[in-house]
Design a protein around this motif. Structure first.
Motif, PDB file in Angstrom:
ATOM      1  N   HIS A 268       4.210   2.487   0.496  1.00 34.47           N
ATOM      2  CA  HIS A 268       4.402   4.027   0.518  1.00 34.47           C
ATOM      3  C   HIS A 268       3.466   4.238  -0.565  1.00 34.47           C
ATOM      4  N   PHE A 269       2.764   3.068  -0.848  1.00 36.81           N
ATOM      5  CA  PHE A 269       1.378   4.767  -2.016  1.00 36.81           C
ATOM      6  C   PHE A 269       0.406   4.571  -1.355  1.00 36.81           C
ATOM      7  N   VAL A 270       0.880   4.978   0.296  1.00 31.97           N
ATOM      8  CA  VAL A 270      -0.054   5.377   1.500  1.00 31.97           C
ATOM      9  C   VAL A 270       0.505   7.103   0.977  1.00 31.97           C
ATOM     10  N   ARG A 271       1.741   7.274   1.352  1.00 31.86           N
ATOM     11  CA  ARG A 271       1.840   8.712   1.529  1.00 31.86           C
ATOM     12  C   ARG A 271       1.666   8.871   0.221  1.00 31.86           C
ATOM     13  N   GLU A 272       1.812   8.313  -1.054  1.00 30.39           N
ATOM     14  CA  GLU A 272       0.556   8.719  -2.209  1.00 30.39           C
ATOM     15  C   GLU A 272       0.156   9.145  -2.197  1.00 30.39           C
ATOM     16  N   ASN A 273      -1.258   8.617  -1.925  1.00 30.67           N
ATOM     17  CA  ASN A 273      -2.378   8.591  -2.131  1.00 30.67           C
ATOM     18  C   ASN A 273      -3.066   9.875  -0.986  1.00 30.67           C
TER      19      ASN A 273
END
Length: 327
Positions: A268-273
Motif C-alpha cells: 500500500h505504499f503505492v497509494r501513499e505515494n
C-alpha cells in the motif's frame, strides 16, 4: 572530491560509469572531460579509447537521433557457440500456446549447456525486452531442465537468429502470476524493465495486478532518485499505466476495501505515494498495454505490433547507414 567542485564552477556536469577497470566518462559540455582524463592518467595507468563504441558486450552507435545500443555481436557469437547460426527463423520467442511445465518431457542427460545458454540470454535481455519473458520462463527450469524446455530454448535462439538487428495465474505449475513493466523517459524506453514471477499465489487478478503495480512503483521511485542525484528533477509527475481498473482504483482510493484486507500492507505504499504526489496511476486498456510482451507468450501479430511500439522491430534508414559506416 576536487573535480566535482571545479566542475560546478565551470557550469558543466561530469558523469562517470565505472565497472571494475572500465570507465565511461561524459559531460554536459566539452570543457572538463579532457581535464578529467588528464587528472586520472596522472595517478593511474590509463588508456583513452576515444569515443564510446563498445562496452561490456554492448555496441554503442551514434546517430542524429541519439545512441543505439545493440548486442548484435553478442548474439552472433552465441548462435555460433550453440550451433544455431544457420537455423530457420522463428517470428516469436515462444509459441503463444506453449505449455512449459516442470515435469513435462524427459530430463536432459547433461543440463550444463542449457544453463549456460539461459545465462547468456539473461545478459542479452538487458537490451532486448522482447526476450525477457521467455528468458525468465526458461530460467525457472534451470535445476532440472527437460527436453521440452530445451526445444523452447532453441526456439528463442531461432528468433534471435532472425532479429539480430533490432496475466493472472499464468503458470500451471504453481499458479503464481508474472510481473512485467517497462519504464520510459519521454518517448524513449530506458534499460529498466522486468519480467519475473511473483513470490506468492494471489487470490484475485486485482491482487496480482496491485503487486505488479507496487513493483513498478518501487522501480520508478529508484529511477527518480537516481535522476535527482544526477541533477535532473522531473518537471511533471510520472504516470504508471495499469490495465486493471480495480487495481488502479485501489491505488488512489483512501477507503480500504474489505475484500482487499489480505493484501500485505507493504504494497500500500503505492497509494501513499500517489497521495503524496510522487506519481499518478492511470488506467490503460489491455490492447494498449505494452508490458504484455513481458508477461505472456503472444501470437505473432500481437507480438510484432508491440515490438513496433517499443521501437525494436526496425531501424531507420539513417541509423542503418550509420551502422554500416561504423562496421
Amino acid at each position: 572530491m576536487h573535480l566535482s567542485s571545479s566542475t560546478k564552477k565551470s557550469g558543466s556536469t561530469l558523469y562517470l560509469l565505472v565497472y571494475v577497470d572500465d570507465i565511461i566518462a561524459t559531460e554536459s559540455s566539452c570543457t572538463e572531460l579532457s581535464n578529467l582524463i588528464s587528472t586520472l592518467a596522472a595517478r593511474f595507468s590509463l588508456k583513452d579509447l576515444g569515443c564510446l563504441n563498445y562496452f561490456l558486450g554492448f555496441e554503442v552507435i551514434s546517430s542524429a537521433t541519439g545512441l543505439f545500443l545493440s548486442q548484435r555481436k553478442y548474439i552472433t557469437d552465441l548462435l555460433h557457440k550453440s550451433g544455431m547460426a544457420n537455423t530457420k527463423r522463428a517470428f516469436t520467442p515462444l509459441f503463444a500456446s506453449a505449455q512449459l511445465l516442470k515435469d513435462l518431457g524427459d530430463l536432459l542427460p547433461c543440463p550444463t549447456e542449457y544453463r549456460a545458454l539461459v545465462g547468456s540470454l539473461q545478459y542479452l535481455s538487458l537490451t532486448r525486452p522482447d526476450i525477457a519473458f521467455s528468458t525468465n520462463k526458461l530460467a525457472q527450469f534451470m535445476q532440472h531442465p527437460r527436453t521440452t524446455h530445451w526445444s523452447s530454448l532453441k526456439r528463442v535462439l531461432r528468433y534471435l537468429a532472425g532479429s539480430c538487428n533490432k496475466d493472472w495465474v499464468g503458470d500451471k505449475d504453481d499458479y503464481i502470476s508474472t510481473t512485467g513493466y517497462l519504464l520510459y523517459l519521454g518517448s524513449t524506453l530506458i534499460s529498466s524493465w522486468s519480467s519475473r514471477k511473483q513470490r506468492f499465489v494471489t487470490r484475485s487478478s486485482t491482487e496480482a495486478e496491485y503487486k505488479a503495480l507496487a513493483d513498478t512503483a518501487s522501480e520508478l521511485l529508484w529511477v527518480l532518485s537516481l535522476f535527482t542525484e544526477l541533477g535532473h528533477m522531473p518537471t511533471t509527475n510520472p504516470v504508471i499505466y495499469c490495465d486493471n481498473l480495480s487495481a488502479t482504483t485501489l491505488s488512489v482510493n483512501p477507503v480500504f476495501h474489505s475484500r482487499m484486507k489480505h493484501i500485505a500492507l507493504a504494497y500500500h505504499f503505492v497509494r501513499e505515494n500517489v497521495q503524496k504526489g510522487k506519481f499518478r496511476v492511470s488506467f490503460v486498456s489491455t490492447d494498449d498495454q505494452l508490458a504484455d510482451i513481458l508477461t505472456k507468450p503472444l501470437l505473432h501479430p500481437r507480438f510484432d505490433s508491440l515490438l513496433s511500439k517499443l521501437h525494436l522491430s526496425s531501424r531507420s534508414s539513417n541509423l542503418q547507414e550509420d551502422i554500416n559506416y561504423n562496421n
